[in-house]
Design an enzyme around this catalytic site. Structure first.
Site, mmCIF file in Angstrom:
data_model
loop_
_atom_site.group_PDB
_atom_site.id
_atom_site.type_symbol
_atom_site.label_atom_id
_atom_site.label_comp_id
_atom_site.label_asym_id
_atom_site.label_seq_id
_atom_site.Cartn_x
_atom_site.Cartn_y
_atom_site.Cartn_z
ATOM 1 N N TYR A 107 20.450 33.698 98.346
ATOM 2 C CA TYR A 107 20.127 33.972 96.683
ATOM 3 C C TYR A 107 19.037 33.369 96.215
ATOM 4 O O TYR A 107 17.981 33.945 95.532
ATOM 5 C CB TYR A 107 21.394 33.920 96.248
ATOM 6 C CG TYR A 107 21.430 34.442 94.743
ATOM 7 C CD1 TYR A 107 21.183 33.503 93.709
ATOM 8 C CD2 TYR A 107 21.349 35.684 94.393
ATOM 9 C CE1 TYR A 107 21.058 33.952 92.229
ATOM 10 C CE2 TYR A 107 21.038 36.284 93.016
ATOM 11 C CZ TYR A 107 21.054 35.079 92.097
ATOM 12 O OH TYR A 107 20.899 35.577 90.436
ATOM 13 N N SER A 151 15.961 33.072 88.383
ATOM 14 C CA SER A 151 17.341 32.484 88.365
ATOM 15 C C SER A 151 16.922 30.746 88.314
ATOM 16 O O SER A 151 16.002 30.621 89.028
ATOM 17 C CB SER A 151 18.435 32.913 88.908
ATOM 18 O OG SER A 151 19.398 32.108 89.090
#
Lengths: 435, 244
Positions: free
Chosen positions: B151, B138
């Protein structure tokens, strides 16, 4: 995804719940009003639920099974007809009935009981639905087919999403040998020529339809181009057509279809085909889905959007009534580039509120120019109503409750099947019991 | 015909990539937690043209079982042409800050588990002499930001691992593709307000399938312009990133 209808009129505000799991689709809350929303290709307010909840079904996009030997396909209700074709065409199968755009969901196709250029040969979409699963707001799931829960089956086909949420469906397909269609484009001079051509062509051609110049008058009233075609029997290999789409990236500030542009366009378009009869071959894509190549073409009508008008007038007086309709439209100077005229066939439509019936059907767009446009459409309604015809809900944003009631005599029977927690802007506008 | 194993097969992005390959008549071995979802996905891919779809229900945060799953996938498919690692979770940042255990769980699922699979599959593919390993990271891993650093850290680990591995395997026939999507409209981001910067799973899945089919190795930002955005974010001064 914009939660508006294709005509972008009227505007509505919703709370959206996305449905993605057919096993646990949605938990209904008492006191709220729900309406399923597929891909937003209907024009008026049948897919809108102003102030209520929209159940967005595009998350229900899985195929369940495809029997490539029998041509039967089972899928969730949010699958697009485009997806069905993508899977079916390479294996030699096609949709028996398809509307003018393939970007409608299976659920939407059932709820509007859509029809196509081959209505005279195969009837409506609903005639080829083997079964579907309907979810009611009390949690009941009904398997509906021509032999099971028959009343629910015929209420839900053409039922505009008001009987509950369709979760999945099974469809019957037809065999094709080639993705091409062979046929002819015929230039004709007026209404009488159209009806003669129609009678002659419907006997031997799968697909027939006409573009008509809605502004022509006098002896040229109803002139246009007649196209007729059959699936080719062999030749081109069954391969996915290259997707080519011109996007309309912005909305122009005014409608590009207006009296200044319309008359010369129609005239030039009519005369573009020099010869009277041209034999030709088409890939199914541009023949059946001409407007899908222009993504977001609805934006060309400007920010006020447009009004689609589609009506059918019974066969008995179709010639005279059509003439009267065309005269009224021509006199107004309003209309669209694309007026489509077609003779429907005799097949009974399976839904209680299905639109198609035998007779002549006319479909065209009007840029929304306010009072003038609405007044014209009311005059057209009066002509259609007097002739015993009706207007297509999937395209409607303004017909009166009385007009709808007169055109759909099975409305009272249909009411028994409306889910108490389901409602739409269309239903509240035209289906409420008259005092 | 491609032989493809997908970890986290119920991921919206993975499903879209799989659909592209199903059309090309690939064979699949799918791993996910939810048996019903796996069954539905298998039916969907078969209808779309997949030559075969086998499934295994597994909790990929259990690290001990991972190598065995890879062995079973290989045994079933015969060879692994493409391995797509798509599982992961987007935690609530305050949960991670309040609970060390929760934060470690996130790292286990998002980072340790994919790492174990990547190292195992690297061995499998080296033995084969070819293959493509795809890991979904990501843009969140490109720089530590206040709003979701746990995250981000888990994705940063995947990015570095993947980029390093891609270079290490450059002389072999093995490709390692590190996919860095931006905002994607999936069940994982259901609670977020969507805007013009958001991509559809279909677009991201198609981009992955396309890049794999073209034999790409290294980092894939999708949509492409995130590369430019992250270049700026990466070198932005602290007082700017403090608000992200």
């Amino acid at each position: 995804m914009r939660y508006e209808s294709w005509g972008r009129y009227p505007k509505a505000r919703h709370r959206v719940i996305r449905v993605a799991d057919r096993h646990q689709p949605v938990s209904f809350q008492a006191g709220l009003r729900y309406l399923p929303f597929g891909n937003g290709r209907s024009y008026g307010d049948v897919c809108l639920n102003d102030g209520g909840i929209l159940l967005a079904t595009r998350g229900l996009d899985k195929f369940i099974a495809f029997d490539a030997d029998r041509g039967e396909i089972a899928c969730e209700a949010g699958v697009l007809l485009a997806d069905v074709l993508e899977v079916a065409v390479p294996r030699g199968w096609f949709l028996p009935v398809t509307p003018g755009t393939k970007y409608v969901t299976v659920g939407g196709a059932i709820a509007n009981d859509v029809h196509g250029k081959n209505h005279h040969a195969r009837g409506t979409f609903g005639a080829h639905v083997l079964s579907f699963e309907l979810l009611r707001s009390d949690g009941t799931r009904l398997d509906c087919s021509p032999s099971e829960n028959v009343e629910w089956f015929s209420a839900t086909i053409g039922g505009l999403g008001l009987t509950g949420l369709i979760l999945q469906a099974r469809l019957r397909l037809i065999r094709i040998a080639s993705p091409m269609l062979t046929g002819e484009a015929i230039k004709f001079g007026g209404l009488d020529d159209f009806f003669a051509l129609s009678t002659e062509s419907d006997a031997t051609f799968e697909y027939t339809a006409s573009w008509v110049d809605c502004l022509a008058s006098g002896s040229a009233l109803g002139r246009g181009h007649f196209i007729r075609a059959n699936h080719a029997s062999e030749g081109t290999p069954l391969r996915d057509h290259r997707r080519f789409s011109l996007p309309v990236p912005v909305t122009p500030p005014f409608s590009l279809a207006n009296p200044l542009t319309l008359r010369p366009f129609n005239s030039a378009y009519y005369h573009r085909q020099a010869r009277e009869r041209v034999a030709t071959q088409w890939h199914y894509e541009p023949f059946l889905y001409p407007l899908d190549t222009i993504a977001n073409w609805n934006r060309l009508y400007g920010p006020r959007g447009f009004l689609q008008y589609q009506c059918v007038v019974p066969k008995a007086d179709q010639r005279d009534v059509s003439r009267t309709l065309f005269q009224e439209i021509s006199r107004s100077g309003e209309g669209s580039f694309l007026a489509v005229f077609k003779a429907f066939g005799e097949q009974p439509s399976p839904g209680l509120l299905s639109f198609p019936r035998s007779g002549a059907a006319l479909a065209l767009d009007f840029p929304n120019r306010g009072e003038k446009t609405f007044a014209l459409l009311d005059r057209l309604d009066a002509i259609v109503c007097e002739a015993g015809g009706r207007v297509y809900p999937a395209k409607d944003a303004r017909m009166s409750a009385e007009m709808f009631k007169k055109g759909y005599p099975r409305l009272e029977r249909f009411r028994n099947y409306i889910d108490p927690s389901f409602s739409s802007s269309f239903e509240r506008r035209v289906m409420m019991r008259l005092a | 015909m491609k032989r493809i194993v997908i970890f986290g097969a119920a991921s919206a992005i993975a499903l879209e990539a799989a659909r592209t390959w199903a059309k090309e008549k690939a064979s699949f071995f799918l791993v996910a937690r939810n048996a019903k979802a796996l069954a539905d996905i298998a039916d969907d891919l078969k209808a779309r043209g997949a030559a075969g779809v086998a499934t295994e229900v597994a909790d990929l945060s259990v690290l001990e079982g991972l190598e065995a799953i890879c062995d079973r996938a290989l045994a079933h498919l015969g060879r692994i042409d493409v391995a797509l690692i798509a599982h992961g979770a987007l935690p609530n940042p305050s949960d991670c800050e309040a609970s060390v255990v929760k934060a470690l769980d996130v790292m286990r699922l998002n980072a340790m588990s994919p790492m174990a699979l990547m190292l195992k599959l690297r061995l499998v593919m080296k033995a084969q002499g070819n293959g493509t390993l795809v890991i979904i990271s990501s843009v969140a891993g490109d720089r530590g930001r206040p709003s979701n650093y746990v995250y981000g850290a888990s994705k940063a680990m995947l990015s570095v691992l993947g980029e390093g591995m891609a270079l290490e395997l450059a002389k072999t026939g093995i490709k390692v593709l590190v996919v860095k999507p931006g905002f994607v409209d999936t069940p994982m981001t259901a609670s977020f307000q969507k805007g013009p910067l958001w991509a559809s799973p279909r677009a991201v899945g198609a981009a992955i399938a396309s890049a794999v089919n073209a034999g790409k190795s290294g980092v894939l930002y999708t949509p492409f312009w995130w590369r430019m955005v992250m270049l700026i974010v990466r070198f932005a001064p602290g007082f700017v990133v403090r608000r992200m």
